[in-house]
Write a protein that holds these residues in place. Structure first.
Motif, PDB file in Angstrom:
ATOM      1  N   SER A  95      -7.668  11.015   1.369  1.00 57.55           N
ATOM      2  CA  SER A  95      -6.658  11.912   0.807  1.00 57.55           C
ATOM      3  C   SER A  95      -6.820  12.056  -0.703  1.00 57.55           C
ATOM      4  O   SER A  95      -6.570  13.137  -1.258  1.00 57.55           O
ATOM      5  CB  SER A  95      -5.251  11.402   1.134  1.00 57.55           C
TER       6      SER A  95
ATOM      7  N   PRO B 166      -0.315  14.889   4.178  1.00 60.20           N
ATOM      8  CA  PRO B 166       0.712  13.912   4.591  1.00 60.20           C
ATOM      9  C   PRO B 166       0.304  13.116   5.824  1.00 60.20           C
ATOM     10  O   PRO B 166       0.568  11.912   5.909  1.00 60.20           O
ATOM     11  CB  PRO B 166       1.927  14.797   4.876  1.00 60.20           C
ATOM     12  N   TRP B 167      -0.351  13.783   6.786  1.00 68.66           N
ATOM     13  CA  TRP B 167      -0.789  13.089   7.993  1.00 68.66           C
ATOM     14  C   TRP B 167      -1.900  12.101   7.672  1.00 68.66           C
ATOM     15  O   TRP B 167      -1.913  10.972   8.194  1.00 68.66           O
ATOM     16  CB  TRP B 167      -1.260  14.108   9.028  1.00 68.66           C
TER      17      TRP B 167
ATOM     18  N   MET C 169      -2.436  10.614   4.832  1.00 72.06           N
ATOM     19  CA  MET C 169      -1.887   9.496   4.067  1.00 72.06           C
ATOM     20  C   MET C 169      -1.176   8.496   4.987  1.00 72.06           C
ATOM     21  O   MET C 169      -1.254   7.276   4.781  1.00 72.06           O
ATOM     22  CB  MET C 169      -0.933  10.008   2.994  1.00 72.06           C
ATOM     23  N   LYS C 170      -0.480   8.997   6.002  1.00 73.78           N
ATOM     24  CA  LYS C 170       0.167   8.100   6.965  1.00 73.78           C
ATOM     25  C   LYS C 170      -0.879   7.279   7.709  1.00 73.78           C
ATOM     26  O   LYS C 170      -0.701   6.068   7.931  1.00 73.78           O
ATOM     27  CB  LYS C 170       1.004   8.912   7.959  1.00 73.78           C
ATOM     28  N   LEU C 171      -1.966   7.941   8.112  1.00 67.73           N
ATOM     29  CA  LEU C 171      -3.017   7.239   8.832  1.00 67.73           C
ATOM     30  C   LEU C 171      -3.715   6.225   7.933  1.00 67.73           C
ATOM     31  O   LEU C 171      -4.062   5.128   8.385  1.00 67.73           O
ATOM     32  CB  LEU C 171      -4.034   8.252   9.383  1.00 67.73           C
ATOM     33  N   GLU C 172      -3.903   6.582   6.670  1.00 72.19           N
ATOM     34  CA  GLU C 172      -4.568   5.663   5.744  1.00 72.19           C
ATOM     35  C   GLU C 172      -3.782   4.375   5.550  1.00 72.19           C
ATOM     36  O   GLU C 172      -4.372   3.316   5.304  1.00 72.19           O
ATOM     37  CB  GLU C 172      -4.800   6.348   4.397  1.00 72.19           C
ATOM     38  N   ARG C 173      -2.466   4.452   5.673  1.00 72.63           N
ATOM     39  CA  ARG C 173      -1.661   3.241   5.543  1.00 72.63           C
ATOM     40  C   ARG C 173      -1.857   2.316   6.746  1.00 72.63           C
ATOM     41  O   ARG C 173      -1.613   1.112   6.666  1.00 72.63           O
ATOM     42  CB  ARG C 173      -0.178   3.608   5.388  1.00 72.63           C
ATOM     43  N   LEU C 174      -2.281   2.894   7.864  1.00 67.16           N
ATOM     44  CA  LEU C 174      -2.530   2.103   9.062  1.00 67.16           C
ATOM     45  C   LEU C 174      -3.982   1.623   9.138  1.00 67.16           C
ATOM     46  O   LEU C 174      -4.256   0.572   9.729  1.00 67.16           O
ATOM     47  CB  LEU C 174      -2.202   2.925  10.322  1.00 67.16           C
TER      48      LEU C 174
END
Length: 223
Positions: free
Chosen positions: A25, A119-120, A122-127
């Motif tokens: 991202s 946004p999607w 970034m959410k995946l990168e946190r996982l």
């Protein structure tokens, strides 16, 4: 535009971190907010450097995982076949012909696309995180490339709604490669099995439908 693919010298300060330590991202935002009029495939290739395989797989696969106009999969699927073949044979550096690297889109359009998917991502990168390294080794990458090569071929077939599962699966593989996450690679392998099963089911259904339609027609004409 800053060359995000440049390598850091051995003793360079920490604030000059190489691109492979930056999230997808972050690099995507850098491309979207640049000052050039258009964003080309070549600039994306340079920006992601060593992660170009995974990055371009994601760039070309992700739009196909969403509802798109008819024919989109055939256009975006062709570069995927080219990229995944090189990954499958173990090519260390991704090479693309000039007619592909010169393809570009207006920066405004690229920024709109980035705003939608960021946004999607970034959410995946946190996982996502580096783990289960056995699935992200160079040898494992060849098997990943083989699976993605088959999926990219399925993606180009004119099967109604048949492009979304393989596209989403390639995107999972791509994220796993970018973040060195074996869990995402595992999700990709599960998606591969599901995509092949869907292809077999659709092919069987289409064949049966054609057969049921053709049989009375043939009887009508005495064939």
């Amino acid at each position: 535009m800053t060359d995000l693919a440049s390598r850091r010298p051995v003793n360079a300060p920490d604030d000059q971190a190489p691109p492979q330590h930056r999230g997808f991202s972050t690099v995507l935002r850098g491309l979207a907010d640049g000052d050039q009029e258009r964003v080309s495939v070549g600039s994306i290739l340079s920006a992601f450097g060593d992660r170009a395989f995974g990055a371009l797989l994601l760039v070309f696969a992700l739009p196909n995982a969403l509802p798109m106009p008819p024919g989109t999969s055939a256009v975006l699927g062709a570069p995927l076949v080219f990229i995944t073949f090189q990954l499958m044979i173990g090519r260390g550096v991704l090479w693309l012909p000039a007619f592909i690297t010169r393809r570009s889109m207006r920066r405004e359009d690229f920024r709109t696309l980035a705003n939608k998917i960021e946004p999607w991502i970034m959410k995946l990168e946190r996982l996502l995180k580096p783990r289960f390294g056995l699935l992200t080794t160079p040898v494992a990458d060849r098997f990943t490339g083989a699976a993605c090569f088959v999926l990219s071929i399925i993606l180009t077939l004119p099967i109604p709604f048949g492009n979304m599962p393989p596209a989403a699966t390639i995107a999972a593989f791509a994220l796993g490669m970018i973040e060195s996450d074996g869990v995402a690679i595992g999700v990709g392998w599960l998606g591969t099995l599901i995509s092949v099963a869907i292809l077999v089911a659709l092919s069987t259904a289409i064949t049966a439908a054609v057969s049921n339609f053709a049989e009375p027609v043939m009887r009508l004409f005495g064939v």
